[in-house]
Design a protein around this motif. Structure first.
Motif, mmCIF file in Angstrom:
data_model
loop_
_atom_site.group_PDB
_atom_site.id
_atom_site.type_symbol
_atom_site.label_atom_id
_atom_site.label_comp_id
_atom_site.label_asym_id
_atom_site.label_seq_id
_atom_site.Cartn_x
_atom_site.Cartn_y
_atom_site.Cartn_z
ATOM 1 N N MET A 86 0.904 -1.153 0.136
ATOM 2 C CA MET A 86 0.091 -0.028 0.084
ATOM 3 C C MET A 86 0.941 1.205 -0.011
ATOM 4 O O MET A 86 1.809 1.231 0.841
ATOM 5 N N ASP A 87 0.597 2.231 -0.800
ATOM 6 C CA ASP A 87 1.401 3.494 -0.987
ATOM 7 C C ASP A 87 1.324 4.290 0.196
ATOM 8 O O ASP A 87 0.082 4.113 0.881
ATOM 9 N N PRO A 88 2.063 5.379 0.565
ATOM 10 C CA PRO A 88 2.013 6.167 1.593
ATOM 11 C C PRO A 88 0.638 6.841 1.647
ATOM 12 O O PRO A 88 0.195 7.193 2.764
ATOM 13 N N MET B 169 -2.212 7.176 4.725
ATOM 14 C CA MET B 169 -2.668 8.526 5.231
ATOM 15 C C MET B 169 -4.060 8.508 5.074
ATOM 16 O O MET B 169 -4.784 8.949 6.275
ATOM 17 N N TRP B 170 -4.867 8.548 4.336
ATOM 18 C CA TRP B 170 -6.102 8.672 4.002
ATOM 19 C C TRP B 170 -6.976 7.344 4.758
ATOM 20 O O TRP B 170 -8.078 7.800 5.573
ATOM 21 N N LEU B 171 -6.419 6.412 4.875
ATOM 22 C CA LEU B 171 -7.003 5.163 5.691
ATOM 23 C C LEU B 171 -6.944 5.530 7.225
ATOM 24 O O LEU B 171 -7.748 5.316 7.925
ATOM 25 N N SER B 172 -5.724 6.138 7.786
ATOM 26 C CA SER B 172 -5.459 6.838 9.084
ATOM 27 C C SER B 172 -6.408 7.589 9.465
ATOM 28 O O SER B 172 -7.037 7.674 10.492
ATOM 29 N N LEU B 173 -6.472 8.555 8.550
ATOM 30 C CA LEU B 173 -7.641 9.820 8.549
ATOM 31 C C LEU B 173 -9.130 9.386 8.970
ATOM 32 O O LEU B 173 -9.703 9.566 9.684
ATOM 33 N N ALA B 174 -9.314 8.197 7.956
ATOM 34 C CA ALA B 174 -10.784 7.902 8.087
ATOM 35 C C ALA B 174 -10.906 7.243 9.486
ATOM 36 O O ALA B 174 -11.953 6.961 9.975
ATOM 37 N N ALA B 175 -10.060 6.192 9.947
ATOM 38 C CA ALA B 175 -10.081 5.526 11.171
ATOM 39 C C ALA B 175 -9.986 6.501 12.226
ATOM 40 O O ALA B 175 -10.797 6.300 13.298
#
Length: 59
Positions: free
Chosen positions: A1-3, A7-13
Motif C-alpha cells: 500500500m502506498d503512503p 494516510m487517508w486510511l488512518s484519517l478515516a479511522a
C-alpha cells in the motif's frame, strides 16, 4: 500500500473513532431504554471498524 493511501486510511479511522465517541456520549446523556442500548452497540461496532482500519494503516 502506498503512503498516501495509508494516510487517508488512518484519517478515516480517526474520524470513525471520533464519531463513535460522539455517539456513545450522546447515547449515555440524552437517551434511555432500548435506543440507548442500540446506539451504544452501534458505537462499539464502528469503534472496532475504526480500530481495524487503523491497524491496517500501520502495517
Amino acid at each position: 500500500m502506498d503512503p498516501m493511501t495509508k494516510m487517508w486510511l488512518s484519517l478515516a479511522a480517526l474520524l470513525v473513532m471520533g464519531l463513535s465517541v460522539f455517539l456513545i456520549t450522546f447515547a449515555r446523556t440524552k437517551t434511555k431504554g432500548i435506543i440507548r442500548g442500540l446506539l451504544s452497540l452501534f458505537a462499539f461496532v464502528i469503534m472496532v471498524a475504526g480500530f481495524l482500519a487503523g491497524l491496517v494503516s500501520i502495517t
